[in-house]
Structure formats: C-alpha cells, structure tokens
Design a protein around this motif. Structure first.
Motif, short mmCIF file in Angstrom:
data_model
loop_
_atom_site.label_atom_id
_atom_site.label_comp_id
_atom_site.label_asym_id
_atom_site.label_seq_id
_atom_site.Cartn_x
_atom_site.Cartn_y
_atom_site.Cartn_z
N SER A 60 0.86 -1.20 0.00
CA SER A 60 0.00 0.00 0.00
C SER A 60 0.88 1.24 0.00
O SER A 60 2.12 1.14 -0.08
N GLY A 61 0.28 2.39 0.12
CA GLY A 61 1.02 3.65 0.07
C GLY A 61 2.10 3.74 1.15
O GLY A 61 3.21 4.23 0.90
N THR A 62 1.77 3.25 2.33
CA THR A 62 2.74 3.31 3.44
C THR A 62 3.98 2.48 3.10
O THR A 62 5.11 2.88 3.40
N THR A 138 -3.95 14.22 2.70
CA THR A 138 -5.32 13.71 2.68
C THR A 138 -6.04 13.93 4.01
O THR A 138 -7.27 13.99 4.05
N ASP A 164 5.70 11.84 -0.75
CA ASP A 164 4.48 11.05 -0.60
C ASP A 164 3.49 11.61 -1.62
O ASP A 164 2.90 12.67 -1.41
N LYS A 190 -6.02 5.21 -5.33
CA LYS A 190 -6.37 6.63 -5.39
C LYS A 190 -6.71 7.00 -6.85
O LYS A 190 -7.50 6.33 -7.46
C1 LIG Z 1 -1.24 11.22 1.46
C2 LIG Z 1 -1.29 9.80 1.92
N1 LIG Z 1 -0.15 9.22 2.32
C3 LIG Z 1 -0.11 7.95 2.72
C4 LIG Z 1 -1.26 7.19 2.77
C5 LIG Z 1 -1.17 5.80 3.27
O1 LIG Z 1 -1.46 4.90 2.26
P1 LIG Z 1 -1.95 3.43 2.57
O2 LIG Z 1 -3.14 3.51 3.44
O3 LIG Z 1 -2.22 2.92 1.18
O4 LIG Z 1 -0.82 2.71 3.21
C6 LIG Z 1 -2.47 7.75 2.38
C7 LIG Z 1 -3.72 6.97 2.45
O5 LIG Z 1 -4.81 7.49 2.56
C8 LIG Z 1 -2.48 9.08 1.93
O6 LIG Z 1 -3.61 9.66 1.53
#
Ligand SMILES: Cc1ncc(COP(=O)(O)O)c(C=O)c1O
Length: 365
Positions: A60-62, A138, A164, A190
């Motif tokens: 995921s994003g993290t 976000t 990010d 997203k």
């Molecule tokens: C700006 C931003 N960074 C990081 C994340 C984290 O991503 P994830 O929940 O896919 O790990 C999000 C998720 O909403 C995000 O909007």
C-alpha cells in the motif's frame, strides 16, 4: 445497493477496470507477463513524467513511503520532515523507525507548507540528507506546492526530495524529472482508478547514488532487486497479478484521455465540491488557496455529531464520506473526489449532506 463511495481512497473502480481482474492467472515469469510489465511501466513513467525508474510493488502507500526511505538513507542520517498533517507525521515516523534523525518542520493543520521556511531550515542545517514531503495531505485536504518546495530544497542544499504522492499522482500534475523529485511514492487505490494493493515508486539518478551507500535494512522493498528482475521482464517476488490486468486498462484509459484533461477534470470537480458546500453555508476547512484537488475537508458545524452524520449518510442515502483523523476527529468531514468522478456523484453527496445536517442539528437541540 451500490454506494456512492466518497472517501479519499479506496475510490470506486470503474466496472470495466474491475472486470479485468477476473482474467485467469498467468505465469508471472512468462512472456505474457513480461510484455504487460514493460507496457505498464512505460505508462507509469508517462504519468510520473520521468525517464528514470518506476517500480511496482505489491503493497500500500505506506509501504511505498517506507521504500523511499530505506532505499536512500542510513541510520543516523538527518532528514527534514515537512509536515502539514497525519500523513506528513507518518513519513517522519517511518524514517525514525529505521534510525534516521528526524527534524520536523510543522505547519498548522489546514495550511500548506511554506517553501521559504523549507529553504531557511535547509540553509541553517547543512547536514540534512533528505526532505520528506507530502504532496497532497489527505488528512486535512491540503495540496502543497510541490514544485516550489522542491525548488526551495534544490536552491538551498543537496538534500534528496522524497515525496508522498499517494493521493496526488494521476490526479494532480507531478513532474518528477522537471521538478527534481528523487523518489515519488504512490498507491493504486487513489487516482489510478484501481483497488488497493499496488504501489508505484520512482527513483532518480540521485536516488540511485544515495542507494549505493544507504545502509538502512531492506529486503522486500530493495529497489535493486526490482531493477535486476525488471531487466529480464519480471518482478522479484510474486506480484498482485490481477491488479496488473486492471492497471493495464486504467493506464490505457488515463493516457487516451490525456493527462491535462484528467487534471482539469479533478480541478473542476474539486471546485464544484467546494462551491456546493459553501452554498450550503458550510466552511471549507483548509486555507482555500491550498485546498486539495482530490479531497475536500469541510468543517463540521457547531453542535453537530460528525460520526452520526457520517453514519446517517451511509445508512439513509448510500453516500459514504470520511470523518477527520487524529486531532481533526469530529471536527471535519472529508469528501474524496479522485479518479473518474461524475458531477452527479458530487451533486448526490451534497444533496444528501444538505438533507442530513439540519436533522443532526435538530437532534441536538
Ligand atoms: C497522502 C497519503 N499518504 C499515505 C497514505 C497511506 O497509504 P496506505 O493507506 O495505502 O498505506 C495515504 C492513504 O490514505 C495518503 O492519503
């Protein structure tokens, strides 16, 4: 019932893209996958506007943010974490977890980062190896001026710019090469119009130089493994194959529409959302000059129980919005508008909110 999913990710995936995921499995080390990997990587590079590397990781994003840190830094390295909200804070936490010395440059939630302050911080501290910055925060509905921040960094130091871009890339312009962004991390759920599960990470030449001496522990996210395997048209580890089929079609659609129209569409829908909320007498939470083009944060009116409104919207109108996170819990609603969002979906969201809010106020009275 199909809900109007207006949280800031995962976003509703168009049916044709979703249907691609029903494709039978293929050998991820075979010729079909190789062709698809090369094609989607080429498409990703067009969206990132880079001639550098972009790798696809099943995370995921993290995870992508973590990849940006562990591939470029060593324990003890000083990093400047420019934070305007919860995800900016998270970036600093990731770096700290791997032993970086994290210096935080915080801005009040609801405002954007000031590039001048970034420049000042770097001029005063020549030891900073990297600047961590959230493009689109976000949690507060704020879009940072990434181009100006990157310019400030490059004008003041040799620090890497780690970004990010989770809720920005594919929705808002991100000019990776032109702005000198060393690593950009983003995720599929997203603006890419995909389910969660894939992350995309770019690396510049400067990032690779840093990688060569970076000592943070890494294995799954080690970019050199992705690079080595890419040369033979494979991912290093079993990838989210079904998501690749969806990505292939999503990229075809994004590039066929053209990036400028995609960005213009997001801008227009964001403006429509803010205008509609203001027409209802509500206040956009952030400084409007910095309002995000992918998620709108709106202040919960005095006396309204935010959680109850979110639940009533879901149960009575089939509209799913998000509340605030951490210190903004109960204080804001967040309406996501990334991907292919129609004016009707926004109208329905606003109408449902307009019908629900007076009842929430009356219930309190
Ligand atoms: C700006 C931003 N960074 C990081 C994340 C984290 O991503 P994830 O929940 O896919 O790990 C999000 C998720 O909403 C995000 O909007």
């Amino acid at each position: 019932m199909r809900v109007n999913l207006r949280i800031p990710g995962p976003i509703p995936v168009p049916d044709d893209i979703l249907a691609e995921m029903a494709h039978p499995m293929i050998n991820h080390r075979g010729p079909e996958f190789k062709e698809m990997l090369f094609r989607v990587t080429d498409g990703l590079k067009q969206v990132f506007e880079t001639k550098g590397d972009v790798f696809i990781m099943t995370t995921s994003g993290t995870g992508a943010m973590e990849a940006s840190v562990v591939n470029t830094l060593s324990p003890g390295d000083r990093v400047l974490c420019v934070t305007v909200g919860a995800f900016g804070d998270r970036y600093g936490e990731i770096a700290a977890a791997y032993g970086a010395e994290v210096v935080r440059l915080e801005f009040p939630w609801g405002t954007a980062a000031d590039p001048e302050k970034v420049r000042e911080a770097l001029r005063k501290d020549a030891k900073v190896k990297a600047v961590l910055v959230t493009h689109n925060e976000t949690s507060t509905g704020v879009g940072n001026d990434l181009e100006a921040i990157a310019k400030a960094v490059h004008g003041a130091s040799d620090a890497l710019v780690l970004v990010d871009g989770v809720s920005s890339v594919a929705s808002i312009p991100v000019r990776t090469d032109a702005w000198g962004l060393d690593v950009v991390a983003t995720a599929s759920q997203k603006g890419w119009m995909l389910p969660p599960g894939l992350a995309f990470v770019s690396l510049s030449q400067r990032a690779w130089k840093a990688h060569a001496v970076a000592k943070m522990p890494r294995y799954y996210f080690d970019a050199s493994a992705y690079k080595k395997y890419f040369e033979i048209g494979q991912p290093p580890y079993t990838p989210g194959v079904s998501l690749y089929f969806a990505l292939d079609l999503a990229l075809k659609q994004l590039l066929a529409e053209g990036l400028p129209p995609v960005y213009a569409r997001h801008k227009r829908i964001a403006q429509m959302t803010r205008d509609g909320l203001k027409d209802m007498g509500l206040s956009v939470f952030p400084d409007e000059r910095a309002a995000s083009e992918t998620v709108t944060a709106v202040t919960v009116p005095e006396g309204v129980d935010a959680a109850k409104v979110v639940e009533a919207l879901r149960a009575q109108h089939g509209v799913v919005i998000a509340g605030g996170q951490e210190k903004l819990k109960g204080k804001i609603f967040r309406i996501g508008h990334m991907g292919r969002v129609s004016s009707d979906e926004i109208r329905q969201t606003l109408t449902a909110l307009a019908a629900t809010l007076p009842k929430a106020v009356a219930a309190r009275a």
